[in-house]
Design a protein around this motif. Structure first.
Motif, short mmCIF file in Angstrom:
data_model
loop_
_atom_site.label_atom_id
_atom_site.label_comp_id
_atom_site.label_asym_id
_atom_site.label_seq_id
_atom_site.Cartn_x
_atom_site.Cartn_y
_atom_site.Cartn_z
N VAL A 33 34.50 21.17 -6.25
CA VAL A 33 34.47 20.17 -5.19
C VAL A 33 33.33 19.19 -5.46
CG1 VAL A 33 34.17 19.74 -2.72
CG2 VAL A 33 35.47 21.75 -3.50
N ILE A 34 33.65 17.91 -5.49
CA ILE A 34 32.66 16.84 -5.65
C ILE A 34 32.26 16.30 -4.28
CG2 ILE A 34 32.23 14.56 -6.67
CD1 ILE A 34 32.63 16.92 -8.68
N GLY A 35 33.23 16.22 -3.38
CA GLY A 35 32.96 15.74 -2.04
C GLY A 35 34.14 15.98 -1.13
N ASP A 36 33.86 16.04 0.17
CA ASP A 36 34.91 16.21 1.18
C ASP A 36 34.35 15.72 2.50
OD1 ASP A 36 36.91 16.98 2.92
OD2 ASP A 36 36.81 19.12 2.42
N ASP A 37 34.95 14.66 3.03
CA ASP A 37 34.49 14.13 4.32
C ASP A 37 35.32 14.66 5.49
OD1 ASP A 37 36.90 12.73 4.25
OD2 ASP A 37 35.97 10.75 4.01
N GLY A 38 36.12 15.69 5.24
CA GLY A 38 36.99 16.24 6.27
C GLY A 38 38.40 15.69 6.17
N ASN A 39 38.60 14.61 5.42
CA ASN A 39 39.91 14.03 5.19
C ASN A 39 40.17 13.80 3.70
OD1 ASN A 39 42.44 12.82 5.83
ND2 ASN A 39 41.48 10.82 5.52
N HIS A 40 39.20 13.23 3.02
CA HIS A 40 39.30 12.87 1.60
C HIS A 40 38.57 13.93 0.79
CE1 HIS A 40 37.92 9.71 -1.64
NE2 HIS A 40 38.80 10.56 -2.12
N VAL A 41 39.31 14.69 0.01
CA VAL A 41 38.75 15.75 -0.82
C VAL A 41 38.74 15.26 -2.27
CG1 VAL A 41 38.96 18.15 -1.59
CG2 VAL A 41 39.78 17.49 0.69
N VAL A 42 37.60 15.39 -2.93
CA VAL A 42 37.48 15.00 -4.34
C VAL A 42 37.06 16.23 -5.13
CG1 VAL A 42 36.38 13.45 -5.99
CG2 VAL A 42 36.72 12.70 -3.62
N VAL A 43 37.85 16.53 -6.18
CA VAL A 43 37.54 17.67 -7.04
C VAL A 43 37.55 17.20 -8.49
CG1 VAL A 43 38.56 19.31 -5.41
CG2 VAL A 43 39.95 18.46 -7.31
N ARG A 44 36.90 17.96 -9.34
CA ARG A 44 36.90 17.66 -10.77
C ARG A 44 37.38 18.91 -11.50
NH1 ARG A 44 31.98 14.98 -11.66
NH2 ARG A 44 33.15 13.15 -11.00
N ALA A 45 38.24 18.68 -12.49
CA ALA A 45 38.80 19.80 -13.26
C ALA A 45 39.15 19.35 -14.67
CB ALA A 45 40.05 20.32 -12.56
N PRO A 46 39.04 20.25 -15.63
CA PRO A 46 39.53 19.93 -16.97
C PRO A 46 41.04 19.92 -16.97
CG PRO A 46 38.83 22.22 -16.87
CD PRO A 46 38.49 21.60 -15.53
N TRP A 47 41.63 19.28 -17.97
CA TRP A 47 43.08 19.28 -18.14
C TRP A 47 43.58 20.71 -18.07
CZ3 TRP A 47 47.70 17.67 -17.79
CH2 TRP A 47 48.73 18.09 -18.64
N ALA A 48 44.54 20.96 -17.19
CA ALA A 48 45.01 22.32 -16.93
C ALA A 48 46.22 22.70 -17.77
CB ALA A 48 45.34 22.48 -15.44
N GLY A 49 46.73 21.79 -18.56
CA GLY A 49 47.91 22.09 -19.38
C GLY A 49 47.56 23.01 -20.55
N ALA A 50 48.58 23.70 -21.03
CA ALA A 50 48.39 24.62 -22.15
C ALA A 50 48.16 23.89 -23.47
CB ALA A 50 49.60 25.54 -22.26
N GLY A 51 48.66 22.68 -23.57
CA GLY A 51 48.51 21.93 -24.81
C GLY A 51 48.49 20.45 -24.50
N VAL A 52 48.86 19.65 -25.48
CA VAL A 52 48.91 18.19 -25.31
C VAL A 52 50.18 17.82 -24.56
CG1 VAL A 52 49.11 16.00 -26.55
CG2 VAL A 52 47.57 17.78 -27.39
N ARG A 53 50.05 16.90 -23.63
CA ARG A 53 51.21 16.34 -22.94
C ARG A 53 51.22 14.85 -23.23
NH1 ARG A 53 53.84 17.13 -17.44
NH2 ARG A 53 55.76 16.00 -17.85
N ASP A 54 52.16 14.43 -24.06
CA ASP A 54 52.26 13.03 -24.47
C ASP A 54 53.37 12.35 -23.69
OD1 ASP A 54 52.44 10.57 -25.72
OD2 ASP A 54 52.25 11.41 -27.74
N PHE A 55 52.99 11.42 -22.83
CA PHE A 55 53.96 10.70 -22.02
C PHE A 55 54.45 9.43 -22.72
CE2 PHE A 55 51.55 13.11 -18.90
CZ PHE A 55 52.55 13.57 -18.04
N GLY A 56 53.86 9.10 -23.85
CA GLY A 56 54.20 7.84 -24.52
C GLY A 56 53.20 6.74 -24.18
N PHE A 57 52.82 6.66 -22.93
CA PHE A 57 51.85 5.66 -22.48
C PHE A 57 50.45 6.25 -22.34
CE2 PHE A 57 54.33 7.38 -18.97
CZ PHE A 57 53.36 7.90 -18.14
N VAL A 58 50.33 7.57 -22.33
CA VAL A 58 49.04 8.27 -22.28
C VAL A 58 49.26 9.70 -22.76
CG1 VAL A 58 49.24 9.08 -19.88
CG2 VAL A 58 46.97 8.73 -20.87
N ARG A 59 48.20 10.27 -23.34
CA ARG A 59 48.22 11.68 -23.74
C ARG A 59 47.17 12.42 -22.92
NH1 ARG A 59 49.44 13.37 -29.26
NH2 ARG A 59 47.51 14.54 -29.15
#
Length: 170
Positions: A33-59
């Motif tokens: 948790v980075i912040g939470d004002d009771g409505n807006h919750v902000v969290v930080r996390a590493p990429w949770a996928g098992a490998g690379v996910r290539d969408f074509g416009f971003v990886r």
């Protein structure tokens, strides 16, 4: 659980993000948790996928860091994506039901519609409209479907008119 709340989460605390799609858990991952004002919750996390996910416009790949913004009263989530060096890739936005927090779990229900905005703002893509049409939500819950379309439209307007900056202030 969506819509439930137990008050603001303390910054620095660990939480589990749980993404549900069509009543099935799609993914679950740890975040801080980075912040939470009771409505807006902000969290930080590493990429949770098992490998690379290539969408074509971003990886999305190992080392990417997501700063994720959820709201208890909005029908979307915005995820700022940075690579392992800290360079901004862009923002991946999910149309969701409002987030719910229950103890140390933040739960969101994904409604299939997504939006991508590149770091320079030059590329704004509406995604998965076909999946949304096939989901049956329009017939099952027309009010939720209308909220989902309105959320996607609002995200696109923000992306095309200066970005998400003020909305994401912690």
């Amino acid at each position: 659980m969506t819509g439930a709340t137990t008050g603001a989460l303390p910054p620095g605390s660990d939480i589990t993000v749980r993404l549900v799609k069509r009543e099935r858990e799609k993914v679950r991952y740890p975040a801080r948790v980075i912040g939470d004002d009771g409505n807006h919750v902000v969290v930080r996390a590493p990429w949770a996928g098992a490998g690379v996910r290539d969408f074509g416009f971003v990886r999305f790949e190992h080392g990417d860091v997501f700063t994720e913004h959820y709201w208890r009263d909005r029908w979307f989530a915005i995820k700022e994506v940075r690579d392992a060096r800290g360079s901004l890739k862009g923002w991946y936005c999910d149309v969701t039901r409002p987030a719910g927090v229950d103890g140390a779990t933040l739960a969101v229900t994904d409604l299939d519609l997504d939006l991508w905005c590149s770091a320079d703002g030059a590329t704004v893509l509406r995604l998965d409209e076909d999946e949304f049409a096939e989901s049956g939500l329009t017939e099952e819950d027309p009010q939720a479907a209308a909220q989902a379309w309105a959320a996607l439209d609002a995200l696109e307007r923000l992306a095309r008119n200066g970005g998400f900056g003020p909305l994401l202030a912690v």
